[in-house]
Design a protein around this motif. Structure first.
Motif, PDB file in Angstrom:
ATOM      1  N   GLN A 156      16.834  69.070  45.851  1.00  0.00           N
ATOM      2  CA  GLN A 156      17.231  69.376  47.232  1.00  0.00           C
ATOM      3  C   GLN A 156      18.471  70.266  47.245  1.00  0.00           C
ATOM      4  OE1 GLN A 156      17.756  65.543  49.054  1.00  0.00           O
ATOM      5  NE2 GLN A 156      15.580  65.259  49.468  1.00  0.00           N
ATOM      6  N   ILE A 157      19.423  69.942  46.388  1.00  0.00           N
ATOM      7  CA  ILE A 157      20.657  70.730  46.310  1.00  0.00           C
ATOM      8  C   ILE A 157      20.352  72.155  45.882  1.00  0.00           C
ATOM      9  CG2 ILE A 157      22.815  71.030  45.009  1.00  0.00           C
ATOM     10  CD1 ILE A 157      22.978  67.916  44.965  1.00  0.00           C
ATOM     11  N   ASP A 158      19.562  72.310  44.831  1.00  0.00           N
ATOM     12  CA  ASP A 158      19.237  73.644  44.321  1.00  0.00           C
ATOM     13  C   ASP A 158      18.501  74.468  45.370  1.00  0.00           C
ATOM     14  OD1 ASP A 158      20.425  73.001  41.945  1.00  0.00           O
ATOM     15  OD2 ASP A 158      18.556  72.605  40.875  1.00  0.00           O
ATOM     16  N   SER A 159      17.546  73.840  46.046  1.00  0.00           N
ATOM     17  CA  SER A 159      16.752  74.549  47.053  1.00  0.00           C
ATOM     18  C   SER A 159      17.612  74.992  48.233  1.00  0.00           C
ATOM     19  CB  SER A 159      15.613  73.646  47.541  1.00  0.00           C
ATOM     20  OG  SER A 159      14.871  74.267  48.561  1.00  0.00           O
ATOM     21  N   LEU A 160      18.440  74.091  48.737  1.00  0.00           N
ATOM     22  CA  LEU A 160      19.271  74.423  49.893  1.00  0.00           C
ATOM     23  C   LEU A 160      20.348  75.433  49.523  1.00  0.00           C
ATOM     24  CD1 LEU A 160      19.786  73.998  52.840  1.00  0.00           C
ATOM     25  CD2 LEU A 160      21.106  71.926  52.296  1.00  0.00           C
ATOM     26  N   PHE A 161      20.900  75.326  48.312  1.00  0.00           N
ATOM     27  CA  PHE A 161      21.889  76.312  47.873  1.00  0.00           C
ATOM     28  C   PHE A 161      21.287  77.713  47.837  1.00  0.00           C
ATOM     29  CE2 PHE A 161      23.774  78.798  44.373  1.00  0.00           C
ATOM     30  CZ  PHE A 161      25.048  78.972  44.897  1.00  0.00           C
ATOM     31  N   LYS A 163      18.812  78.819  49.600  1.00  0.00           N
ATOM     32  CA  LYS A 163      18.602  79.252  50.985  1.00  0.00           C
ATOM     33  C   LYS A 163      19.910  79.766  51.593  1.00  0.00           C
ATOM     34  CE  LYS A 163      17.172  77.639  55.581  1.00  0.00           C
ATOM     35  NZ  LYS A 163      18.386  78.138  56.257  1.00  0.00           N
ATOM     36  N   ILE A 164      20.984  79.013  51.410  1.00  0.00           N
ATOM     37  CA  ILE A 164      22.284  79.420  51.946  1.00  0.00           C
ATOM     38  C   ILE A 164      22.707  80.755  51.349  1.00  0.00           C
ATOM     39  CG2 ILE A 164      24.754  78.840  51.992  1.00  0.00           C
ATOM     40  CD1 ILE A 164      23.885  75.873  52.066  1.00  0.00           C
ATOM     41  N   TYR A 165      22.527  80.897  50.049  1.00  0.00           N
ATOM     42  CA  TYR A 165      22.908  82.141  49.366  1.00  0.00           C
ATOM     43  C   TYR A 165      22.128  83.325  49.940  1.00  0.00           C
ATOM     44  CZ  TYR A 165      23.712  85.520  45.624  1.00  0.00           C
ATOM     45  OH  TYR A 165      24.047  86.643  44.921  1.00  0.00           O
ATOM     46  N   ARG A 166      20.809  83.163  50.109  1.00  0.00           N
ATOM     47  CA  ARG A 166      19.981  84.250  50.655  1.00  0.00           C
ATOM     48  C   ARG A 166      20.414  84.609  52.067  1.00  0.00           C
ATOM     49  NH1 ARG A 166      15.687  81.244  48.349  1.00  0.00           N
ATOM     50  NH2 ARG A 166      15.194  80.438  50.430  1.00  0.00           N
ATOM     51  N   ASP A 167      20.632  83.595  52.893  1.00  0.00           N
ATOM     52  CA  ASP A 167      21.021  83.838  54.286  1.00  0.00           C
ATOM     53  C   ASP A 167      22.345  84.593  54.369  1.00  0.00           C
ATOM     54  OD1 ASP A 167      18.758  82.518  55.076  1.00  0.00           O
ATOM     55  OD2 ASP A 167      19.778  80.650  55.657  1.00  0.00           O
ATOM     56  N   LEU A 168      23.315  84.166  53.582  1.00  0.00           N
ATOM     57  CA  LEU A 168      24.630  84.805  53.619  1.00  0.00           C
ATOM     58  C   LEU A 168      24.573  86.212  53.029  1.00  0.00           C
ATOM     59  CD1 LEU A 168      26.827  81.730  52.661  1.00  0.00           C
ATOM     60  CD2 LEU A 168      26.730  82.873  54.892  1.00  0.00           C
ATOM     61  N   LEU A 169      23.754  86.407  52.033  1.00  0.00           N
ATOM     62  CA  LEU A 169      23.587  87.746  51.467  1.00  0.00           C
ATOM     63  C   LEU A 169      23.026  88.696  52.518  1.00  0.00           C
ATOM     64  CD1 LEU A 169      23.743  89.588  48.985  1.00  0.00           C
ATOM     65  CD2 LEU A 169      21.419  88.838  48.389  1.00  0.00           C
ATOM     66  N   ASN A 170      22.078  88.211  53.311  1.00  0.00           N
ATOM     67  CA  ASN A 170      21.513  89.048  54.379  1.00  0.00           C
ATOM     68  C   ASN A 170      22.571  89.408  55.416  1.00  0.00           C
ATOM     69  OD1 ASN A 170      18.888  89.165  53.371  1.00  0.00           O
ATOM     70  ND2 ASN A 170      18.266  87.278  54.399  1.00  0.00           N
ATOM     71  N   TYR A 171      23.466  88.475  55.724  1.00  0.00           N
ATOM     72  CA  TYR A 171      24.553  88.769  56.664  1.00  0.00           C
ATOM     73  C   TYR A 171      25.449  89.884  56.117  1.00  0.00           C
ATOM     74  CZ  TYR A 171      24.000  85.107  60.193  1.00  0.00           C
ATOM     75  OH  TYR A 171      23.541  84.339  61.243  1.00  0.00           O
TER      76      TYR A 171
END
Length: 227
Positions: A156-161, A163-171
């Motif tokens: 769960q930690i790896d998956s959510l991390f 996701k957060i990384y991808r989202d912030l990279l897009n920003y």
């Protein structure tokens, strides 16, 4: 018999103090995330100030471990329990350091409007704390039956991390003005991912205590398949 009683008494004190230290560290991490969400500079400074308390407790408990080994001369499981406490204390202290890093991020971003609501980062912190709690409970009970639960939390930690990384990279890609905040939030997510790693490290120590076999738990799935 008297010597064994003294050993059990000191070992129980060690267990209880590790639980107290774990509770302090957990509160620091929760408060650091809360300070970040609410831009609470007072709470952030409280987290930073508590780091000294954790450092002092780590030293005090390490000295207790040394005293137990020197005066009681434990063997087998007892010796592994006391020796592994050193690693557990180090991992808890490092979790406190991550909480301080997050609190410092709060202070750094106090005057800025966030580029996005903080939703996934608090979720990540809760999962990471759950992993730490499982590992600490396993230490106190000297029970490694929660391996499946640790695997689930790690995944769960790896998956959510990710996701957060991808989202912030897009920003950051969409607008260079977002780079500072997005990068800082990425660091926060990485701190929380490391908290999960420290939980795994603690569970690794518990496995050694119970089985007498050292295993590298970087890949919990791999450990499970090898059993």
């Amino acid at each position: 018999m008297i010597q064994r009683y003294k050993f059990d008494e000191r070992l129980d004190k060690l267990h209880q103090e590790i639980l107290i230290m774990s509770s302090i560290v957990e509160e620091m991490l929760r408060d650091s995330i809360s300070s970040l969400i609410n831009k609470d500079d007072e709470l952030a400074r409280k987290v930073i100030d508590r780091d000294d308390d954790v450092d002092e407790k780590e030293v005090m408990l390490q000295e207790l471990c040394i005293k137990i080994i020197a005066t009681q001369q434990p063997v087998a499981t007892d010796l592994r329990t006391v020796a592994s406490a050193f690693k557990i204390l180090t991992n808890l202290e490092r979790i406190a350091d991550h909480a301080v890093n997050i609190a410092e991020t709060t202070l750094d971003l106090m005057k800025e409007e966030y580029i996005k609501p903080l939703i996934d980062i608090p979720k990540l912190s809760e999962i990471a704390l759950e992993a730490v709690k499982i590992s600490i409970d396993s230490y106190v009970n000297q029970d490694i039956s929660k391996l499946d639960a640790m695997i689930e939390k790690e995944n769960q930690i790896d998956s959510l991390f990710r996701k957060i990384y991808r989202d912030l990279l897009n920003y950051m890609i969409e607008d260079t003005a977002n780079i500072k905040q997005a990068s800082r939030f990425t660091f926060v997510a990485s701190y929380l991912e490391r908290v999960g790693d420290h939980g795994t490290n603690i569970f690794e120590s518990v496995h050694y205590i119970v089985t007498g076999e050292y295993r590298d738990f970087k890949d919990l799935e791999g450990v499970k398949k090898s059993k």
